[in-house]
Each structure stands twice: as C-alpha cells, then as structure tokens.
Design a protein around this motif. Structure first.
Motif: not given
Length: 319
Positions: A137, A292-293, A295-300
């Motif tokens: 990242r 947004k960096t 990852g989708k699962k962590n963002e959710i």
C-alpha cells in the motif's frame, strides 16, 4: 561501520540460534551485531557466548538487568556505531544478504530510511503459513504513504545520525512501543527507499505477550497515541500528516485494535473508550481518504461496528 543490528534477548533459547545464524551470513564487510541480554533467565547467554567466540569481529555481547524490550533497544542504540541501525527480535530471522541488499539502496548514505517487506510466519508444527504484507500500500517517493505501511521497528534501516538528532527513544514499560518512534522518524525524513524481496520473517508465537487474550497493557495504545498527537503538534507537522494520523487511529482503534478488543470480555469497556478517543481527535474519520485501502471486508466491519452491534461482533469473533 556501515550497520549496527540490535538484538534484544529475553528467554528465547529455542529461537536464538536461528536468529543469529541469519545475521552472521549477511555478506557485509563492516557491520556489527549488538546482542543485548535483557536479564534472560534461560540459557540464551550460553548461545550468545558461542557466537561471540566464533564471530568475534561481528558479534558484541552486552548484559543488563531486565528492563523490557524498549529498554534493551535503547541500550543497544547507545552502543551502536553504524551509519545505519536496525532491529531484529530474537525469535525472528532474516533472509541471507537482506541487509547487504538494503544497504545497497541507501545510495551511499542519501536515504534516511530503507523499508523492507515482511512475512508473518505462524508457529505450526504440521503446516507453515505465510501471509505477505509490507509495502503493497506504499507508493514510491511518497513519505505520507509510509504511514500506511506496518509501523514495526524491525523491517527498517534507520540513518543513525537522524535517529540521534530526533532523540528517538522507545517508551519503557509500554506496549506498542514501535509506534511513536516509527512515526516520529516517518514525519522527519526526506528520502526513503524500499526493498520488496523476501526479507523479514516475523514469527507469530502463541506464547508471546502480545498474543495473549487480554492484558491491562492493551490500554497502553491510548497513552501511545495521545503522545503521538502531542508530539506532532509540538513539532508543527500535525496538519501536514492530519489524514495519515486520522487513518492510523481508525486502523488501531476501530479495525485491527477492535478485533483484539472484541475478542475479550472487556470489550464493553474498551470499545466505547476507543470510539470516544477517535471521535475526540477526528470526528469526521469516516470520510478519511485512506479507509478504502483497508479492503472491503474491513471497511464493512468499520462501518457496522458500533455500540449496538458490539455484542454481535464479540460473539462472531469468539465463536
């Protein structure tokens, strides 16, 4: 002296040979391995003495009373004579020629910092699992993006002159001791280089202090980041790195830290304290550009973890 490698040692006789074996084959003409016996109670010193005898021009042994990891690192820094310094935890190991390759990236001393990739190695007799982390990242030549990389002290080469100028000292008696030093260094450098090959092997021990299910020292994270924010404001770099600091508080309190908090029975105390802490400094954290960096699962998880859903996440993470 090109490089000083500082190795704090405390009750690691099971791992120490592998650690030191990886250090004495670095292919560097002029470097030193500073091994600090931090009052170990096992036979680690016998192992250290063997390496001093076999490699007298490379391995230097120091013995001190137990003061903890930070104290041992600070002690090693005082005795380091290298142009660059680095740290290696004594239950970890590095690839052959890693430091030779990292030194080659310093461009004859122009780089203030060299950052290497790392691998998490899980201690499992039947299976070896590696998780690639590190620089995925981080953008080249962008100091701000360094804040998105792991804040560990040991996958980096530091220019010792700058380390001394900044009066970098690891906080004695606190967990998360890497964070304030790493961030102070990140926010002060001009030139950084990256080594992306296989590099540092980070052993995940189930018996390690940080691997325990609950400890009062978990609350040290609040003290650590209070100090970081204060330091950035005093050095007038708070505004410059506002978004990065905001992201780090989200990451350490509401995502990865929350995973740890929610796995304990103390989550009803720790999570509200974490929410309050982040909102106090950064009330608009949900709009941070770096989220947004994660990852989708962590963002959710971040967007759905709140006071009402805490019991569900506690159940889910501990089932």
């Amino acid at each position: 002296m090109k490089l000083s490698v500082i190795v704090p040692v405390y009750n690691v006789e099971k791992y120490l040979d592998k650690c030191l074996d990886s250090l004495v084959c670095q292919g560097i003409d002029d470097y030193e391995i500073i091994v600090v016996n931090d009052g170990t109670k096992d036979n680690s010193q016998d192992i250290i003495d063997r390496y001093v005898k076999e490699y007298p021009n490379i391995v230097r042994s120091f013995i001190k009373e137990n003061g903890g990891l930070s104290d041992a690192r600070n002690y090693g820094i005082k005795h380091a004579t290298g142009e660059y310094i680095t740290f290696l935890d004594s239950d970890d190991y590095v690839e052959k020629d890693l430091y030779k390759n990292m030194l080659a990236l310093t461009n004859d001393g122009e780089a203030d910092l060299v950052v290497a990739d790392l691998q998490y190695e899980f201690e499992d007799g039947s299976e070896e699992s590696f998780v690639k982390e590190g620089l995925n990242r981080v953008d080249d030549n962008d100091i701000n993006s360094l804040f998105l990389s792991p804040l560990f002290s040991w996958n980096k080469l530091y220019k010792k002159e700058l380390f001394d100028e900044l009066k970098c000292q690891y906080p004695v008696g606190l967990w998360y001791e890497d964070i304030p030093v790493t961030l102070k260094f990140f926010s002060s450098i001009k030139n950084v280089a990256y080594y992306s090959g296989t590099a540092y092997h980070y052993l995940q021990r189930s018996s390690s202090i940080m691997g325990s299910s609950y400890n009062d020292k978990m609350y040290d994270i609040f003290t650590i980041f209070e100090g970081v924010v204060k330091d950035f404001k005093e050095r007038n770099v708070y505004d410059k790195f506002h978004d990065e600091l905001e992201y780090l508080l989200v990451e350490h309190f509401l995502v990865y830290g929350a995973f740890r908090f929610l796995r304990t029975e103390h989550y009803k105390e720790m999570m509200p304290k974490a929410f309050k802490f982040v909102k106090e400094y950064f009330p608009g954290y949900k709009k941070n550009k770096y989220i947004k960096t994660l990852g989708k699962k962590n963002e959710i998880f971040l967007m759905t973890n709140n006071k009402l859903t805490m019991p569900f996440w506690h159940w889910y993470l501990t089932k």
